[in-house]
Design a protein around this motif. Structure first.
Motif, PDB file in Angstrom:
ATOM      1  N   LEU A 301       0.858  -1.169   0.000  1.00  0.00           N
ATOM      2  CA  LEU A 301       0.000   0.000   0.000  1.00  0.00           C
ATOM      3  C   LEU A 301       0.899   1.225   0.000  1.00  0.00           C
ATOM      4  O   LEU A 301       1.996   1.200   0.568  1.00  0.00           O
ATOM      5  CB  LEU A 301      -0.905   0.025   1.238  1.00  0.00           C
ATOM      6  N   ALA A 302       0.448   2.293  -0.625  1.00  0.00           N
ATOM      7  CA  ALA A 302       1.217   3.538  -0.634  1.00  0.00           C
ATOM      8  C   ALA A 302       0.333   4.677  -0.163  1.00  0.00           C
ATOM      9  O   ALA A 302      -0.824   4.796  -0.580  1.00  0.00           O
ATOM     10  CB  ALA A 302       1.758   3.835  -2.028  1.00  0.00           C
ATOM     11  N   LEU A 303       0.896   5.513   0.714  1.00  0.00           N
ATOM     12  CA  LEU A 303       0.193   6.679   1.219  1.00  0.00           C
ATOM     13  C   LEU A 303       1.003   7.927   0.909  1.00  0.00           C
ATOM     14  O   LEU A 303       2.222   7.937   1.034  1.00  0.00           O
ATOM     15  CB  LEU A 303       0.000   6.598   2.737  1.00  0.00           C
ATOM     16  N   GLY A 304       0.313   8.985   0.534  1.00  0.00           N
ATOM     17  CA  GLY A 304       0.913  10.310   0.437  1.00  0.00           C
ATOM     18  C   GLY A 304       0.260  11.192   1.467  1.00  0.00           C
ATOM     19  O   GLY A 304      -0.949  11.077   1.732  1.00  0.00           O
ATOM     20  N   THR A 305       1.015  12.070   2.115  1.00  0.00           N
ATOM     21  CA  THR A 305       0.477  12.887   3.198  1.00  0.00           C
ATOM     22  C   THR A 305       0.469  14.361   2.842  1.00  0.00           C
ATOM     23  O   THR A 305       1.089  14.797   1.869  1.00  0.00           O
ATOM     24  CB  THR A 305       1.301  12.697   4.488  1.00  0.00           C
ATOM     25  N   LEU A 306      -0.214  15.119   3.676  1.00  0.00           N
ATOM     26  CA  LEU A 306      -0.261  16.565   3.487  1.00  0.00           C
ATOM     27  C   LEU A 306       1.108  17.208   3.705  1.00  0.00           C
ATOM     28  O   LEU A 306       1.364  18.311   3.216  1.00  0.00           O
ATOM     29  CB  LEU A 306      -1.281  17.192   4.445  1.00  0.00           C
ATOM     30  N   GLU A 307       1.975  16.532   4.419  1.00  0.00           N
ATOM     31  CA  GLU A 307       3.317  17.058   4.664  1.00  0.00           C
ATOM     32  C   GLU A 307       4.289  16.747   3.534  1.00  0.00           C
ATOM     33  O   GLU A 307       5.444  17.165   3.571  1.00  0.00           O
ATOM     34  CB  GLU A 307       3.872  16.491   5.971  1.00  0.00           C
ATOM     35  N   GLY A 308       3.841  15.984   2.533  1.00  0.00           N
ATOM     36  CA  GLY A 308       4.704  15.640   1.414  1.00  0.00           C
ATOM     37  C   GLY A 308       5.458  14.346   1.570  1.00  0.00           C
ATOM     38  O   GLY A 308       6.326  14.020   0.760  1.00  0.00           O
ATOM     39  N   ASP A 309       5.144  13.565   2.626  1.00  0.00           N
ATOM     40  CA  ASP A 309       5.810  12.280   2.828  1.00  0.00           C
ATOM     41  C   ASP A 309       5.141  11.196   1.983  1.00  0.00           C
ATOM     42  O   ASP A 309       3.945  11.276   1.668  1.00  0.00           O
ATOM     43  CB  ASP A 309       5.747  11.859   4.291  1.00  0.00           C
ATOM     44  N   ALA A 324       9.666   7.873   2.507  1.00  0.00           N
ATOM     45  CA  ALA A 324      10.396   8.949   1.834  1.00  0.00           C
ATOM     46  C   ALA A 324       9.937  10.259   2.467  1.00  0.00           C
ATOM     47  O   ALA A 324       8.901  10.813   2.109  1.00  0.00           O
ATOM     48  CB  ALA A 324      10.119   8.941   0.333  1.00  0.00           C
ATOM     49  N   LYS A 325      10.690  10.702   3.461  1.00  0.00           N
ATOM     50  CA  LYS A 325      10.334  11.930   4.167  1.00  0.00           C
ATOM     51  C   LYS A 325      10.516  13.137   3.252  1.00  0.00           C
ATOM     52  O   LYS A 325      11.503  13.254   2.542  1.00  0.00           O
ATOM     53  CB  LYS A 325      11.207  12.087   5.408  1.00  0.00           C
ATOM     54  N   LYS A 326       9.525  14.025   3.284  1.00  0.00           N
ATOM     55  CA  LYS A 326       9.569  15.250   2.491  1.00  0.00           C
ATOM     56  C   LYS A 326       9.898  14.946   1.031  1.00  0.00           C
ATOM     57  O   LYS A 326      10.708  15.619   0.395  1.00  0.00           O
ATOM     58  CB  LYS A 326      10.593  16.230   3.068  1.00  0.00           C
ATOM     59  N   ALA A 327       9.250  13.917   0.516  1.00  0.00           N
ATOM     60  CA  ALA A 327       9.428  13.593  -0.900  1.00  0.00           C
ATOM     61  C   ALA A 327       8.982  14.744  -1.781  1.00  0.00           C
ATOM     62  O   ALA A 327       9.491  14.935  -2.886  1.00  0.00           O
ATOM     63  CB  ALA A 327       8.640  12.328  -1.245  1.00  0.00           C
ATOM     64  N   HIS A 328       8.037  15.539  -1.251  1.00  0.00           N
ATOM     65  CA  HIS A 328       7.523  16.698  -1.989  1.00  0.00           C
ATOM     66  C   HIS A 328       7.439  17.900  -1.063  1.00  0.00           C
ATOM     67  O   HIS A 328       7.338  17.756   0.166  1.00  0.00           O
ATOM     68  CB  HIS A 328       6.152  16.380  -2.584  1.00  0.00           C
ATOM     69  N   LEU A 329       7.455  19.072  -1.680  1.00  0.00           N
ATOM     70  CA  LEU A 329       7.391  20.315  -0.905  1.00  0.00           C
ATOM     71  C   LEU A 329       5.972  20.639  -0.480  1.00  0.00           C
ATOM     72  O   LEU A 329       5.763  21.418   0.453  1.00  0.00           O
ATOM     73  CB  LEU A 329       7.973  21.469  -1.727  1.00  0.00           C
ATOM     74  N   GLY A 330       5.000  20.084  -1.197  1.00  0.00           N
ATOM     75  CA  GLY A 330       3.590  20.261  -0.855  1.00  0.00           C
ATOM     76  C   GLY A 330       2.941  18.905  -0.680  1.00  0.00           C
ATOM     77  O   GLY A 330       3.610  17.859  -0.710  1.00  0.00           O
ATOM     78  N   PHE A 331       1.621  18.900  -0.494  1.00  0.00           N
ATOM     79  CA  PHE A 331       0.959  17.611  -0.274  1.00  0.00           C
ATOM     80  C   PHE A 331       0.967  16.768  -1.544  1.00  0.00           C
ATOM     81  O   PHE A 331       0.959  17.273  -2.660  1.00  0.00           O
ATOM     82  CB  PHE A 331      -0.457  17.813   0.265  1.00  0.00           C
ATOM     83  N   VAL A 332       1.015  15.465  -1.353  1.00  0.00           N
ATOM     84  CA  VAL A 332       1.049  14.506  -2.455  1.00  0.00           C
ATOM     85  C   VAL A 332      -0.336  14.429  -3.084  1.00  0.00           C
ATOM     86  O   VAL A 332      -1.336  14.233  -2.386  1.00  0.00           O
ATOM     87  CB  VAL A 332       1.500  13.114  -1.965  1.00  0.00           C
TER      88      VAL A 332
END
Length: 408
Positions: A301-309, A324-332
């Motif tokens: 399963l894969a989750l993306g968070t509002l923090e970009g993780d 993957a911490k802070k994979a993105h600068l905004g939410f996934v």
């Protein structure tokens, strides 16, 4: 040139949707249009493609609305620095495909029939041949034949899904209307205007018999052949349903996953498709879930968070084993697994796409424990006989029982 081998690339527009392109499509309609490398170093068997959609929407932001095809190199675990095709270039040829319309949601036909994008008021089907080899015979302003007539002037569609065979298409609207069609005839199987207050997510069962839709506090199950709702899965306490995905467990049985947000964060609800009852609910992260998906083999399963993780989860143990911490600068905004479940692509409003390779330790915990136990036993046996041979451990002296003379 280092960026060409990066697992994170920036494509210049906010990205809302991402899908892996079926391999047969890559081979037959995309690879043949690319120049082969002169050194012959990159094998086509190691390359795949993803399709991304996004943009700036309406207004004068200067950010175009685009559909991008990007290369994924599985040997170097990298994304192409530049898209191999950019649909906005077709506007220069006078073919009015996107304009001010944002391709907000997308689904790709599983048998190579092309992507369908949900625009603000309609849905369009894009053919791979037209994307890779655009013609110049369409005049500016002429209505494109990719518009799906049955989904014209229906408002924003927030969810699109094909069944596994690609023979049925479902769409869920912002106005709460659920539509199910035969594909490609577009014969209407269901048109329910009050399915939800707003349809947020759709998923077909592996067999295609059932469709699950959700919106806000309610999840509904539909029998596709009967064109009727057969069950409802209500929320508990402060849950707010966000995403739903069918998959299979290790025993080959179908399972339904629902990603929900609560005051404590995100959770994954596992449901039994025979009774339509929840089996368990697992709190995964103390942050709301903004994207969710399941691998093709059902193990991840894969989750993306509002923090970009980005979190990768073992579906059997419901344990996070890769982050993957802070994979993105905004939410996934979206997540898509490769067909072989080896890697995951995540996208965000930060204009970036990130390729995450799945760690190979997944699913091997049991066998590795047995190997460790076996190694410890062998080590003990070898050490015992070594110390015994060196005299560190004294040899056992057999007890001698004296024999007495018969006279005694």
């Amino acid at each position: 040139m280092a960026n060409q081998l990066s697992n994170t690339q920036t494509y210049g527009v906010p990205i809302y949707a991402a899908e892996w392109i079926p391999e047969e499509t890559v081979r037959s309609k995309i690879d043949k249009d690319e120049e082969k490398p002169e050194d012959g170093g990159e094998s086509s068997s190691s390359r795949s493609c993803i399709v991304l959609s996004g943009g700036g929407g309406e207004g004068n932001s200067g950010i175009p609305n685009v559909i991008l095809i990007c290369r994924v190199d599985l040997e170097t675990n990298s994304l192409s620095e530049q898209p191999i095709r950019d649909l906005r270039s077709l506007l220069q040829l006078g073919k009015l495909l996107l304009g001010t319309d944002l391709p907000y949601r997308m689904t790709v036909h599983p048998r190579g029939g092309g992507p369908i994008c949900a625009l603000p008021n309609s849905c369009k089907l894009f053919d791979w041949e037209n994307i890779m080899n655009p013609s110049e015979d369409n005049q500016a302003g002429e209505e494109s034949d990719e518009v799906i007539t049955e989904l014209r002037d229906v408002g924003q569609q927030l969810a699109l899904a094909f069944n596994q065979e690609g023979s049925v298409l479902a769409s869920g609207g912002e106005d709460g209307t659920l539509r199910i069609f035969e594909w490609p005839s577009m014969k209407t199987l269901l048109n329910e205007s009050n399915a939800h207050a707003s349809v947020k997510s759709l998923t077909f069962s592996e067999s295609g018999k059932f469709l699950v839709s959700l919106g806000g506090p309610l999840c509904r199950v539909w029998d596709v052949d009967a064109s009727a709702a057969i069950a409802s899965l209500p929320k508990e306490k402060d849950e707010m349903f966000a995403y739903c995905r069918f998959s299979v467990d290790n025993a080959g049985n179908e399972v339904l996953y629902i990603a929900a947000n609560t005051e404590r964060g995100g959770s994954i609800i596992t449901c039994d498709p025979t009774s339509w009852k929840r089996k368990r609910s697992t709190l995964i992260k103390n942050n709301p879930i903004s994207a969710f998906n399941v691998s093709a083999d059902g193990k991840l399963l894969a989750l993306g968070t509002l923090e970009g993780d980005v979190l990768i989860i073992d579906s059997t143990k419901m344990k996070t084993f890769q982050v993957a911490k802070k994979a993105h600068l905004g939410f996934v905004t979206a997540l898509t697994f490769s067909p072989d479940s080896r890697c995951l692509v995540s996208v965000s409003l930060d204009s970036r796409a990130k390729l995450t390779v799945i760690e190979q330790t997944h699913g091997k915990g049991g066998p590795r424990w047995w190997l460790l136990v076996l190694l410890l036993i062998l080590t003990y046996i070898v050490s015992y006989f070594f110390t015994k041979a060196k005299g560190i451990i004294p040899m056992k002296i057999p007890q001698v029982i004296p024999q007495h003379d018969a006279a005694e």
